[in-house]
Design an enzyme around this catalytic site. Structure first.
Site, PDB file in Angstrom:
ATOM      1  N   GLU A 118      20.979  45.477  56.032  1.00  0.00           N
ATOM      2  CA  GLU A 118      22.043  45.925  56.928  1.00  0.00           C
ATOM      3  C   GLU A 118      22.649  47.207  56.374  1.00  0.00           C
ATOM      4  OE1 GLU A 118      23.265  44.754  59.796  1.00  0.00           O
ATOM      5  OE2 GLU A 118      22.675  42.641  59.897  1.00  0.00           O
ATOM      6  N   HIS A 157      15.928  46.574  63.956  1.00  0.00           N
ATOM      7  CA  HIS A 157      16.207  45.326  64.661  1.00  0.00           C
ATOM      8  C   HIS A 157      15.877  45.471  66.148  1.00  0.00           C
ATOM      9  CE1 HIS A 157      19.248  41.736  64.923  1.00  0.00           C
ATOM     10  NE2 HIS A 157      18.009  41.354  65.131  1.00  0.00           N
TER      11      HIS A 157
END
Length: 187
Positions: A118, A157
């Site tokens: 992330e 993603h």
């Protein structure tokens, strides 16, 4: 930077172990890297709320948006803050809960065989130079430890869950990231 493959940890980074993981299937080889983006509250940077969220320690009453994610249990393996600081939440040999319903090259359950990173960011702002430097260094360490993570197996993603996700978003400079990775690292 190196990966301790026995412990599944990245040397030289802070660990804040999350409970949001489980065992990978025995036959699952790590051979993909998924780049995500998160900021909490959305579009705001610098708080410890992402870390609290990944560690199930977030006060869901402190911001209206947090009510939308109350009860969600998620974590990536790594989080790269705007200043380039890397925090590890899940050992690499474990399955972090980062990708959700997802498919890569026709294979579902991407969490089974991927590592999730992330970046502190959003769809609405460029990433910082320090984040690219840290991401490149981390990626090279992961590729050295897990050779199945080839350039073709590094995705966003949005690539594995296009119906649900947009991250790391339009401001992530894939061309720059991939070009630097393709060059031999300095000795």
């Amino acid at each position: 930077m190196q990966v301790d493959k026995v412990r599944g940890l990245l040397h030289g980074v802070r660990c804040a172990l999350s409970p949001n993981y489980d065992a990978r299937p025995a036959e699952a080889a790590i051979n993909a890297l998924v780049i995500h983006a998160i900021s909490m509250p959305p579009g705001e940077y610098g708080s410890t709320d992402v870390e609290r969220f990944f560690c199930n320690d977030l006060d869901f009453t402190c911001h209206p948006f947090y009510r939308e994610v109350d009860g969600v249990t998620v974590s990536a393996h790594l989080f790269i803050r705007r200043d380039g600081q890397v925090i590890q939440f899940v050992p690499f040999q474990a399955r972090a809960w980062h990708a959700g319903v997802s498919t890569l090259d026709g294979r579902g359950r991407v969490n089974d065989f991927s590592i999730g990173i992330e970046l502190e960011g959003s769809d609405y702002a460029p990433y910082e130079e320090a984040q690219y430097r840290a991401l490149i260094e981390v990626t090279r360490a992961l590729q050295a430890a897990y050779p199945g993570i080839t350039p073709e197996r590094i995705v966003g993603h949005a690539d594995i869950a296009p119906e649900r996700k947009t991250d790391p978003g339009p401001y992530f400079n894939w061309e720059r990231y991939r070009n630097v990775l393709a060059r031999k690292p300095p000795a």
